[in-house]
Design a protein around this motif. Structure first.
Motif, PDB file in Angstrom:
ATOM      1  N   TRP A   1      -5.791 -35.075 -60.983  1.00 53.60           N
ATOM      2  CA  TRP A   1      -5.418 -34.607 -59.409  1.00 53.60           C
ATOM      3  C   TRP A   1      -5.980 -35.428 -58.595  1.00 53.60           C
ATOM      4  N   GLY A   2      -5.263 -35.983 -57.443  1.00 56.24           N
ATOM      5  CA  GLY A   2      -5.764 -36.556 -56.322  1.00 56.24           C
ATOM      6  C   GLY A   2      -5.824 -35.917 -54.990  1.00 56.24           C
ATOM      7  N   LEU A   3      -6.068 -36.589 -53.941  1.00 55.63           N
ATOM      8  CA  LEU A   3      -6.232 -36.067 -52.748  1.00 55.63           C
ATOM      9  C   LEU A   3      -4.735 -36.515 -51.916  1.00 55.63           C
ATOM     10  N   ALA A   4      -4.138 -35.454 -51.348  1.00 55.87           N
ATOM     11  CA  ALA A   4      -3.128 -35.902 -50.767  1.00 55.87           C
ATOM     12  C   ALA A   4      -3.152 -35.914 -48.979  1.00 55.87           C
TER      13      ALA A   4
ATOM     14  N   GLY B   1     -14.112 -44.806 -53.439  1.00 49.75           N
ATOM     15  CA  GLY B   1     -14.693 -43.499 -54.292  1.00 49.75           C
ATOM     16  C   GLY B   1     -14.353 -42.286 -53.552  1.00 49.75           C
ATOM     17  N   THR B   2     -14.376 -40.923 -54.496  1.00 47.27           N
ATOM     18  CA  THR B   2     -14.033 -39.829 -54.167  1.00 47.27           C
ATOM     19  C   THR B   2     -15.136 -39.414 -52.993  1.00 47.27           C
ATOM     20  N   LEU B   3     -16.277 -39.511 -52.866  1.00 53.02           N
ATOM     21  CA  LEU B   3     -17.347 -38.926 -51.750  1.00 53.02           C
ATOM     22  C   LEU B   3     -16.843 -40.013 -50.503  1.00 53.02           C
ATOM     23  N   ASP B   4     -16.691 -41.017 -50.741  1.00 49.56           N
ATOM     24  CA  ASP B   4     -16.235 -41.777 -49.562  1.00 49.56           C
ATOM     25  C   ASP B   4     -15.121 -41.421 -48.963  1.00 49.56           C
ATOM     26  N   VAL B   5     -14.098 -40.936 -49.727  1.00 48.24           N
ATOM     27  CA  VAL B   5     -12.849 -40.417 -49.184  1.00 48.24           C
ATOM     28  C   VAL B   5     -13.148 -39.451 -48.354  1.00 48.24           C
ATOM     29  N   PHE B   6     -13.748 -38.324 -49.074  1.00 47.92           N
ATOM     30  CA  PHE B   6     -14.209 -37.088 -48.455  1.00 47.92           C
ATOM     31  C   PHE B   6     -15.037 -37.363 -47.140  1.00 47.92           C
ATOM     32  N   ALA B   7     -16.011 -37.973 -47.242  1.00 45.61           N
ATOM     33  CA  ALA B   7     -16.779 -38.166 -45.946  1.00 45.61           C
ATOM     34  C   ALA B   7     -15.906 -38.793 -44.873  1.00 45.61           C
ATOM     35  N   ALA B   8     -14.836 -39.565 -45.079  1.00 45.19           N
ATOM     36  CA  ALA B   8     -14.037 -39.838 -43.926  1.00 45.19           C
ATOM     37  C   ALA B   8     -13.176 -39.021 -43.566  1.00 45.19           C
ATOM     38  N   LEU B   9     -12.946 -37.856 -44.421  1.00 47.68           N
ATOM     39  CA  LEU B   9     -11.934 -36.915 -43.819  1.00 47.68           C
ATOM     40  C   LEU B   9     -12.856 -35.592 -43.350  1.00 47.68           C
ATOM     41  N   ARG B  10     -13.933 -35.604 -43.193  1.00 42.56           N
ATOM     42  CA  ARG B  10     -14.848 -34.374 -43.071  1.00 42.56           C
ATOM     43  C   ARG B  10     -14.584 -33.674 -41.733  1.00 42.56           C
TER      44      ARG B  10
ATOM     45  N   THR C   1     -17.143 -28.423 -53.644  1.00 44.19           N
ATOM     46  CA  THR C   1     -18.010 -29.134 -54.383  1.00 44.19           C
ATOM     47  C   THR C   1     -18.173 -30.593 -54.100  1.00 44.19           C
ATOM     48  N   LEU C   2     -16.884 -31.105 -53.939  1.00 49.16           N
ATOM     49  CA  LEU C   2     -17.126 -32.537 -53.379  1.00 49.16           C
ATOM     50  C   LEU C   2     -17.324 -32.927 -52.099  1.00 49.16           C
ATOM     51  N   ALA C   3     -17.048 -31.861 -51.207  1.00 46.22           N
ATOM     52  CA  ALA C   3     -17.384 -31.802 -49.752  1.00 46.22           C
ATOM     53  C   ALA C   3     -18.866 -31.780 -49.738  1.00 46.22           C
ATOM     54  N   SER C   4     -19.700 -30.913 -50.247  1.00 46.90           N
ATOM     55  CA  SER C   4     -20.897 -30.749 -50.248  1.00 46.90           C
ATOM     56  C   SER C   4     -21.711 -32.027 -50.761  1.00 46.90           C
ATOM     57  N   MET C   5     -21.067 -32.641 -51.775  1.00 45.39           N
ATOM     58  CA  MET C   5     -21.796 -33.856 -52.413  1.00 45.39           C
ATOM     59  C   MET C   5     -21.588 -34.960 -51.202  1.00 45.39           C
TER      60      MET C   5
END
Length: 295
Positions: free
Chosen positions: A169-172, A185-194, A213-217
Motif C-alpha cells: 500500500w502507498g500514500l495517495a 522515504g516514508t518518514l520524509d513523505v509523512f513529515a512533508a504532509l504533517r 504509527t508512521l506519523a509518530s515516527m
C-alpha cells in the motif's frame, strides 16, 4: 439418528430460517420442521424455541449443530474416500472485505459454477471485525480478513487462520504534490504532509493505526478529518482537497490522484482466510479454501 436430519439442523443453524433451509435443500418448510421434530424426539431434548414468529435453536440445539459439523464431515470424508470421484455439495457462507471479495471470492464462485455446481457460495461484504464476529457465532463458514504489517491483528486460538496474499500500500496524494514527494522515504513523505488532513477507514481502525504509527515516527500526530471504507470515495476526497490517505499501490487511480510507494518502512496489507477450527475438513469448504489465491 439419521445424518439427513442432522443436515437439516445444521443448515438451520447456518441460515436462520426453515424457508431458507427448504430452499437450499430443495424441500418444503413442513419437511424441515418435521425432520427436526423427529430429531428432537430421538435425542430427548428440545432443539427449537419460539423467537417471535420464527424459531431459533436452543442451547442444546446449537451444541448438537456443532456435533453435526463433525459427524457430517466424517461421513462426507468417508464417502469421498470410498468414491474419490464423488462431488462435494453444500452452501459455503463467506464474509469478507470488498477488495478481497472481488480479487479472490468472485473468481472462486465462477469456477464453482462451472466445475462444481453442487457447491454454492453466498457472499456478504464486511470488514474483518464484523466478519470474525459472524464466524464466531457460526453465521458464516469462512471469513476473509486482513491486517497490516504495521498493525497486526490479534490471534484468536478458536479460529484457524490461513495466510493468503500480501499487497503493498502507498500514500495517495493530489497529483500536484506527487512530483516533489516522489522518491522520498516514508518518514520524509509523512513529515512533508504533517499539516494536511488525513482520511481514515470508517469501519476499521487498522488504517489509522498504520498512519498514526508512521506519523509518530515522523514526529507528529495526524489529524483525521474524513473516514471512508470505499476506496473510490477515498480518491474522490483526495481529489476534492479533503486530505491524503492510504490506498493499494495497484489501485486504478484518477488522473488527479497519485499513489506514492512507501519505503523504509513499507506498508503491506495481508489477507487471511479464517475458519472455525475443525471446519475446514468439510468438503465444500475445503474445496473453496483450495481455490483461494495465495502468494
Amino acid at each position: 439418528m439419521e445424518t439427513r436430519r442432522l443436515q437439516f439442523l445444521l443448515e438451520l443453524s447456518r441460515l436462520g430460517s426453515m424457508r431458507a433451509v427448504a430452499d437450499v435443500l430443495e424441500t418444503t418448510t413442513s419437511t424441515v420442521s418435521q425432520q427436526i421434530s423427529v430429531l428432537a424426539k430421538e435425542t430427548g431434548v428440545a432443539l427449537l424455541e419460539p423467537d417471535g414468529r420464527r424459531v431459533r435453536l436452543t442451547p442444546a440445539g446449537r451444541r448438537l449443530a456443532e456435533h453435526a459439523v463433525t459427524i457430517l464431515a466424517a461421513v462426507e470424508a468417508a464417502r469421498v474416500d470410498l468414491d474419490p470421484e464423488a462431488e462435494p455439495a453444500g452452501t459455503v457462507r463467506v464474509a469478507g472485505f470488498g477488495t478481497g471479495v472481488r480479487h479472490a471470492v468472485l473468481p472462486v464462485a465462477d469456477q464453482l459454477a462451472q466445475r462444481h455446481p453442487q457447491v454454492r457460495v453466498t457472499i456478504s461484504e464486511h470488514e474483518p471485525a464484523e466478519a470474525l464476529a459472524q464466524l464466531r457465532t457460526d453465521d458464516i463458514d469462512l471469513a476473509l480478513t486482513y491486517d497490516y504489517n504495521l498493525a497486526p491483528a490479534t490471534a484468536d486460538p478458536s479460529l484457524a487462520v490461513r495466510p493468503l496474499w500480501a499487497e503493498p500500500w502507498g500514500l495517495a496524494v493530489p497529483r500536484a504534490d506527487a512530483k516533489r514527494l516522489r522518491g522520498n522515504g516514508t518518514l520524509d513523505v509523512f513529515a512533508a504532509l504533517r499539516d494536511r488532513d488525513w482520511i481514515g477507514n470508517s469501519r476499521n481502525g487498522a488504517d489509522e493505526t498504520v498512519v498514526g504509527t508512521l506519523a509518530s515516527m515522523a514526529g507528529f500526530s495526524p489529524r483525521f478529518t474524513h473516514r471512508a471504507d470505499n476506496l473510490d470515495l477515498v480518491q474522490d476526497l483526495i481529489a476534492a482537497g479533503g486530505g491524503v490517505g492510504l490506498l493499494p499501490e495497484s489501485w486504478p487511480t484518477r488522473s488527479d490522484v497519485t499513489v506514492l510507494p512507501l519505503t523504509g518502512p513499507d506498508v503491506r496489507l495481508r489477507a487471511f482466510a479464517c475458519t472455525r477450527r475443525g471446519r475446514d475438513a468439510w468438503p465444500p469448504l475445503a474445496l473453496v479454501l483450495g481455490l483461494l489465491p495465495g502468494d
